[in-house]
Design a protein around this motif. Structure first.
Motif, short mmCIF file in Angstrom:
data_model
loop_
_atom_site.label_atom_id
_atom_site.label_comp_id
_atom_site.label_asym_id
_atom_site.label_seq_id
_atom_site.Cartn_x
_atom_site.Cartn_y
_atom_site.Cartn_z
N SER A 3 1.27 -0.85 -0.44
CA SER A 3 0.28 -0.47 -0.12
C SER A 3 0.73 1.35 -0.12
O SER A 3 0.24 2.45 0.02
N LEU A 4 2.33 1.33 0.43
CA LEU A 4 2.56 1.69 0.51
C LEU A 4 3.07 3.24 -0.98
O LEU A 4 3.55 4.59 -1.02
N HIS A 5 3.20 1.99 -1.97
CA HIS A 5 3.03 2.41 -3.32
C HIS A 5 2.33 3.37 -4.09
O HIS A 5 1.99 4.59 -4.22
N TYR A 6 0.73 2.99 -3.49
CA TYR A 6 0.10 3.72 -3.25
C TYR A 6 -0.44 5.22 -2.70
O TYR A 6 -1.42 5.68 -3.15
N LEU A 7 -0.20 5.48 -1.47
CA LEU A 7 -0.60 5.71 -0.38
C LEU A 7 0.67 5.99 0.75
O LEU A 7 0.96 4.89 0.60
N GLN A 8 0.23 7.37 0.31
CA GLN A 8 1.38 7.70 2.27
C GLN A 8 1.06 8.70 2.92
O GLN A 8 0.46 9.69 2.51
N LEU A 9 0.84 8.82 3.84
CA LEU A 9 0.17 9.77 5.17
C LEU A 9 0.87 10.05 5.60
O LEU A 9 2.36 9.73 6.19
N GLU A 10 1.16 11.84 5.69
CA GLU A 10 2.00 12.34 6.41
C GLU A 10 1.61 13.19 6.71
O GLU A 10 0.09 14.14 6.64
N ASP A 12 1.30 17.04 10.04
CA ASP A 12 1.80 18.11 10.24
C ASP A 12 1.56 18.00 11.38
O ASP A 12 0.83 19.39 11.73
N ARG A 13 2.01 18.14 12.85
CA ARG A 13 1.49 18.40 14.28
C ARG A 13 1.46 20.00 14.46
O ARG A 13 0.36 20.74 14.75
N LEU A 14 2.27 21.03 13.86
CA LEU A 14 2.81 22.69 13.38
C LEU A 14 1.22 22.85 13.51
O LEU A 14 0.60 23.80 13.88
N HIS A 15 1.14 22.68 12.16
CA HIS A 15 -0.36 23.27 11.44
C HIS A 15 -1.31 22.78 11.45
O HIS A 15 -2.58 22.74 10.96
N ARG A 16 -1.29 21.18 12.29
CA ARG A 16 -2.39 20.41 12.57
C ARG A 16 -3.74 20.24 11.21
O ARG A 16 -4.50 20.45 10.88
N MET A 17 -2.26 19.61 10.11
CA MET A 17 -3.19 18.82 9.40
C MET A 17 -1.91 17.78 8.85
O MET A 17 -1.03 17.04 9.08
N ILE A 18 -3.14 16.92 7.85
CA ILE A 18 -2.38 15.44 7.32
C ILE A 18 -2.99 15.71 6.20
O ILE A 18 -3.56 16.80 4.94
N VAL A 19 -2.25 15.03 4.90
CA VAL A 19 -1.81 15.04 4.13
C VAL A 19 -1.67 13.57 3.21
O VAL A 19 -0.67 12.99 4.02
N LEU A 20 -2.50 13.14 2.51
CA LEU A 20 -3.26 11.86 1.56
C LEU A 20 -1.91 11.81 0.48
O LEU A 20 -3.01 12.69 -0.22
N HIS A 21 -0.90 11.90 0.18
CA HIS A 21 -0.68 12.06 -1.30
C HIS A 21 -0.61 10.72 -2.20
O HIS A 21 -0.70 8.92 -1.33
N TRP A 22 -1.54 10.41 -3.32
CA TRP A 22 -1.99 9.04 -3.56
C TRP A 22 -1.32 9.55 -5.17
O TRP A 22 -1.48 10.22 -5.53
N GLN A 23 -1.31 7.54 -5.63
CA GLN A 23 -0.62 7.72 -6.07
C GLN A 23 -1.29 6.24 -7.45
O GLN A 23 -1.67 4.94 -6.88
N ASP A 24 -1.34 6.48 -8.85
CA ASP A 24 -1.46 5.02 -10.01
C ASP A 24 -3.03 4.83 -9.62
O ASP A 24 -4.14 5.44 -8.49
N PHE A 25 -3.72 3.92 -9.93
CA PHE A 25 -4.37 2.61 -9.87
C PHE A 25 -4.75 2.00 -8.43
O PHE A 25 -4.86 1.47 -8.50
N VAL A 26 -5.31 2.52 -7.77
CA VAL A 26 -4.85 2.49 -6.21
C VAL A 26 -6.12 1.80 -5.63
O VAL A 26 -7.56 1.39 -5.89
N MET A 57 -2.66 9.70 -9.55
CA MET A 57 -3.40 8.84 -9.21
C MET A 57 -4.39 9.21 -10.44
O MET A 57 -4.86 9.70 -10.40
N LYS A 58 -4.58 8.11 -10.07
CA LYS A 58 -5.91 6.85 -12.26
C LYS A 58 -7.32 7.15 -10.89
O LYS A 58 -7.32 7.52 -9.97
#
Length: 142
Positions: A3-10, A12-26, A57-58
């Motif tokens: 699943s790391l190929h398709y999604l990386q969760l990141e 940022d506690r300082l800005h109270r933010m979550i980033v979902l990096h998607w790629q390909d046909f999940v 992401m596809k």
């Protein structure tokens, strides 16, 4: 883990933010587990901004779109997220799926929703949420 190929969760506690990096046909399983994991992390960390980076992401399967609307979104609503940024995919079918889902949910959204072409501008906008560390009055970092 595949699943790391398709999604990386990141986070940022300082800005109270979550980033979902998607790629390909999940695959459906990865898509659903990833969104549910993001909800758990967001709830635990009290994150107020989400960035859905879908640039690479596809298409999202119809069944996963329906699941997003019926199962994921009600849980997302409970988080109290203030800002939701979408980095638009290069894939026209992904764009259509995301637009369709957001249009269906728009009347129910409590969060501000914006679309961006580049992740840097999406991140900048999401960091401007009104939460931040100022919620913690004893130790304010500027």
């Amino acid at each position: 883990m595949e699943s790391l190929h398709y999604l990386q969760l990141e986070t940022d506690r300082l800005h109270r933010m979550i980033v979902l990096h998607w790629q390909d046909f999940v695959p459906s399983e990865v898509y659903r587990e990833g969104l549910l994991e993001a909800i758990q992390v967001s709830r635990k960390e009290h994150l107020l901004s989400w960035v859905m980076d879908m640039k690479h992401m596809k298409v999202i399967r119809q069944a996963d779109q329906e699941w997003t609307l019926s199962t994921w979104f009600p849980q997302f609503q409970l988080l109290g997220v203030k800002r939701l940024a979408f980095v638009v995919s290069d894939d026209i079918f992904n764009q259509m799926a995301v637009s369709s889902m957001v249009a269906a949910l728009r009347p129910k959204f409590h969060a501000e929703v914006e679309y961006f072409q580049e992740s840097t501008t999406a991140l900048r906008w999401a960091q401007e949420n009104t939460g931040g560390l100022s919620d913690f009055s004893l130790f304010s970092v500027k």
